[in-house]
Motif scaffolding. Structure first.
Motif, PDB file in Angstrom:
ATOM      1  N   GLU A  78      23.918  74.387 -55.303  1.00  0.00           N
ATOM      2  CA  GLU A  78      22.518  74.805 -55.280  1.00  0.00           C
ATOM      3  C   GLU A  78      21.744  74.048 -54.211  1.00  0.00           C
ATOM      4  O   GLU A  78      20.918  74.624 -53.508  1.00  0.00           O
ATOM      5  N   SER A  79      22.018  72.764 -54.078  1.00  0.00           N
ATOM      6  CA  SER A  79      21.356  71.976 -53.038  1.00  0.00           C
ATOM      7  C   SER A  79      21.735  72.480 -51.648  1.00  0.00           C
ATOM      8  O   SER A  79      20.883  72.597 -50.773  1.00  0.00           O
ATOM      9  N   ASP A  80      23.015  72.786 -51.464  1.00  0.00           N
ATOM     10  CA  ASP A  80      23.465  73.310 -50.174  1.00  0.00           C
ATOM     11  C   ASP A  80      22.817  74.655 -49.876  1.00  0.00           C
ATOM     12  O   ASP A  80      22.405  74.926 -48.744  1.00  0.00           O
ATOM     13  N   LEU A  81      22.738  75.504 -50.892  1.00  0.00           N
ATOM     14  CA  LEU A  81      22.124  76.819 -50.719  1.00  0.00           C
ATOM     15  C   LEU A  81      20.651  76.680 -50.350  1.00  0.00           C
ATOM     16  O   LEU A  81      20.156  77.367 -49.455  1.00  0.00           O
ATOM     17  N   LEU A  82      19.946  75.782 -51.023  1.00  0.00           N
ATOM     18  CA  LEU A  82      18.533  75.575 -50.732  1.00  0.00           C
ATOM     19  C   LEU A  82      18.342  75.046 -49.314  1.00  0.00           C
ATOM     20  O   LEU A  82      17.448  75.491 -48.595  1.00  0.00           O
ATOM     21  N   SER A  83      19.188  74.127 -48.895  1.00  0.00           N
ATOM     22  CA  SER A  83      19.092  73.609 -47.520  1.00  0.00           C
ATOM     23  C   SER A  83      19.310  74.725 -46.501  1.00  0.00           C
ATOM     24  O   SER A  83      18.587  74.822 -45.513  1.00  0.00           O
ATOM     25  N   ALA A  84      20.307  75.561 -46.748  1.00  0.00           N
ATOM     26  CA  ALA A  84      20.575  76.672 -45.836  1.00  0.00           C
ATOM     27  C   ALA A  84      19.406  77.655 -45.842  1.00  0.00           C
ATOM     28  O   ALA A  84      18.974  78.131 -44.778  1.00  0.00           O
ATOM     29  N   TYR A  85      18.870  77.957 -47.024  1.00  0.00           N
ATOM     30  CA  TYR A  85      17.747  78.881 -47.166  1.00  0.00           C
ATOM     31  C   TYR A  85      16.548  78.402 -46.352  1.00  0.00           C
ATOM     32  O   TYR A  85      15.898  79.180 -45.664  1.00  0.00           O
TER      33      TYR A  85
END
Length: 119
Positions: A78-85
């Motif tokens: 989720e943290s990785d997804l948020l950073s990418a987003y």
């Protein structure tokens, strides 16, 4: 964005080194600030407040970044997804949200048992 990334970016844009920042924070050395910037250690609340003051930003910005990083409910994915987003354009963000919603709806449909109503 992770706290260490935020700190490195803010230090670079303000032209301040780890030693410069450490000088503005009581009882903190340059090695400690470098460890924060490398993601090896996390500053405490009072240290974050002093750090924000030294960088000329609201303390809430760093405190919320730390809280996000320490959120026990958030997985690494989720943290990785948020950073990418956060790195996407607004249009790309909207498209990503639509794809995620579509995937979630498909998964929910697969998990629902078929109703057993008489015909």
């Amino acid at each position: 964005m992770a706290l260490d990334t935020t700190l490195r970016l803010l230090a670079r844009t303000s032209g301040r080194s780890a030693a410069d920042l450490a000088a503005a924070i009581p009882r903190v050395g340059a090695a400690t600030v470098r460890a924060w910037m490398a993601g090896e250690k996390l500053p405490g609340r009072e240290q974050l407040i002093a750090l924000a003051r030294a960088l000329g930003i609201p303390a809430g910005a760093l405190l919320s970044e730390l809280a996000t990083q320490l959120d026990p409910a958030r997985t690494r994915g989720e943290s990785d997804l948020l950073s990418a987003y956060r790195g996407l354009s607004p249009r790309q963000q909207g498209a990503l949200i639509e794809v995620a919603r579509g995937m979630a709806a498909t998964r929910q449909r697969r998990r629902r048992p078929a109703s057993k109503e008489p015909r």
